[in-house]
Scaffold this motif. Structure first.
Motif, PDB file in Angstrom:
ATOM      1  N   ALA A 156       0.839  -1.203   0.000  1.00 43.72           N
ATOM      2  CA  ALA A 156       0.000   0.000   0.000  1.00 43.72           C
ATOM      3  C   ALA A 156       0.872   1.251   0.000  1.00 43.72           C
ATOM      4  N   LEU A 157       1.944   1.242   0.772  1.00 47.27           N
ATOM      5  CA  LEU A 157       2.843   2.390   0.814  1.00 47.27           C
ATOM      6  C   LEU A 157       3.583   2.574  -0.512  1.00 47.27           C
ATOM      7  N   VAL A 158       3.949   1.494  -1.161  1.00 43.87           N
ATOM      8  CA  VAL A 158       4.599   1.586  -2.474  1.00 43.87           C
ATOM      9  C   VAL A 158       3.618   2.169  -3.493  1.00 43.87           C
ATOM     10  N   THR A 159       2.362   1.738  -3.438  1.00 41.33           N
ATOM     11  CA  THR A 159       1.343   2.263  -4.341  1.00 41.33           C
ATOM     12  C   THR A 159       1.131   3.755  -4.118  1.00 41.33           C
ATOM     13  N   VAL A 160       1.059   4.148  -2.858  1.00 35.75           N
ATOM     14  CA  VAL A 160       0.897   5.570  -2.534  1.00 35.75           C
ATOM     15  C   VAL A 160       2.110   6.364  -3.022  1.00 35.75           C
ATOM     16  N   SER A 161       3.293   5.798  -2.904  1.00 34.67           N
ATOM     17  CA  SER A 161       4.499   6.470  -3.398  1.00 34.67           C
ATOM     18  C   SER A 161       4.400   6.728  -4.900  1.00 34.67           C
ATOM     19  N   ALA A 162       3.901   5.747  -5.634  1.00 37.65           N
ATOM     20  CA  ALA A 162       3.750   5.913  -7.081  1.00 37.65           C
ATOM     21  C   ALA A 162       2.717   6.997  -7.403  1.00 37.65           C
ATOM     22  N   ILE A 163       1.652   7.039  -6.632  1.00 40.15           N
ATOM     23  CA  ILE A 163       0.640   8.086  -6.837  1.00 40.15           C
ATOM     24  C   ILE A 163       1.240   9.459  -6.576  1.00 40.15           C
ATOM     25  N   PHE A 164       2.060   9.561  -5.532  1.00 39.39           N
ATOM     26  CA  PHE A 164       2.704  10.852  -5.257  1.00 39.39           C
ATOM     27  C   PHE A 164       3.578  11.291  -6.422  1.00 39.39           C
ATOM     28  N   LEU A 165       4.301  10.376  -7.030  1.00 44.21           N
ATOM     29  CA  LEU A 165       5.119  10.738  -8.178  1.00 44.21           C
ATOM     30  C   LEU A 165       4.257  11.207  -9.348  1.00 44.21           C
ATOM     31  N   ARG A 166       3.090  10.645  -9.469  1.00 52.98           N
ATOM     32  CA  ARG A 166       2.172  11.076 -10.531  1.00 52.98           C
ATOM     33  C   ARG A 166       1.701  12.511 -10.292  1.00 52.98           C
ATOM     34  N   TRP A 167       1.597  12.917  -9.037  1.00 49.66           N
ATOM     35  CA  TRP A 167       1.159  14.276  -8.691  1.00 49.66           C
ATOM     36  C   TRP A 167       2.283  15.303  -8.804  1.00 49.66           C
ATOM     37  N   LEU A 168       3.496  14.861  -9.026  1.00 54.20           N
ATOM     38  CA  LEU A 168       4.653  15.763  -9.057  1.00 54.20           C
ATOM     39  C   LEU A 168       4.488  16.935 -10.042  1.00 54.20           C
ATOM     40  N   PRO A 169       4.023  16.717 -11.287  1.00 53.26           N
ATOM     41  CA  PRO A 169       3.887  17.859 -12.193  1.00 53.26           C
ATOM     42  C   PRO A 169       2.869  18.905 -11.718  1.00 53.26           C
ATOM     43  N   HIS A 170       1.843  18.466 -11.015  1.00 55.22           N
ATOM     44  CA  HIS A 170       0.798  19.398 -10.586  1.00 55.22           C
ATOM     45  C   HIS A 170       1.175  20.149  -9.315  1.00 55.22           C
ATOM     46  N   HIS A 171       1.739  19.451  -8.335  1.00 55.57           N
ATOM     47  CA  HIS A 171       2.030  20.054  -7.030  1.00 55.57           C
ATOM     48  C   HIS A 171       3.479  20.494  -6.865  1.00 55.57           C
TER      49      HIS A 171
END
Length: 112
Positions: free
Chosen positions: A31-46
């Motif tokens: 779950a933490l690895v999945t959340v980490s990947a989601i955070f990387l996806r948000w990098l361009p926006h945030h």
């Protein structure tokens, strides 16, 4: 020549408690690895502040991964000796990581 792995320590627990605990920690890690990947996806926006969230979640996942064998050995040894103690430090560190992720998430949303 094939490498052989040492057999895990045995125990006499018919409910296979160490195995269930290992699976639960594995699900938490994934779950933490999945959340980490989601955070990387948000990098361009945030922007760059999102890397703090990534570092905390990836660090927590890594800590779970690297302490998994020790936790299993301790659990099986405790079952054999009938002195199983809860791993409160692992639970507290995981809870602290979740609180840090929540606080940092709120901060990133408010700043960006």
């Amino acid at each position: 020549m094939a490498r052989t792995r040492a057999a895990p320590p045995g125990h006499e627990d018919p409910g296979l408690q160490p195995e269930r605990t290992t699976l639960a920690w594995g699900r938490t890690m994934m779950a933490l690895v999945t959340v980490s990947a989601i955070f990387l996806r948000w990098l361009p926006h945030h922007g760059l502040p999102i890397l703090l969230l990534f570092a905390v979640s990836a660090g927590a996942a890594g800590a779970i991964y690297f302490t998994q064998r020790r936790r299993y050995r301790t659990s099986t040894r405790g079952i054999r000796q009938e002195t199983v103690d809860a791993d409160t430090s692992a639970v507290l560190w995981t809870a602290a990581s979740a609180v840090a992720l929540g606080g940092l998430g709120i901060l990133v949303v408010l700043v960006t």
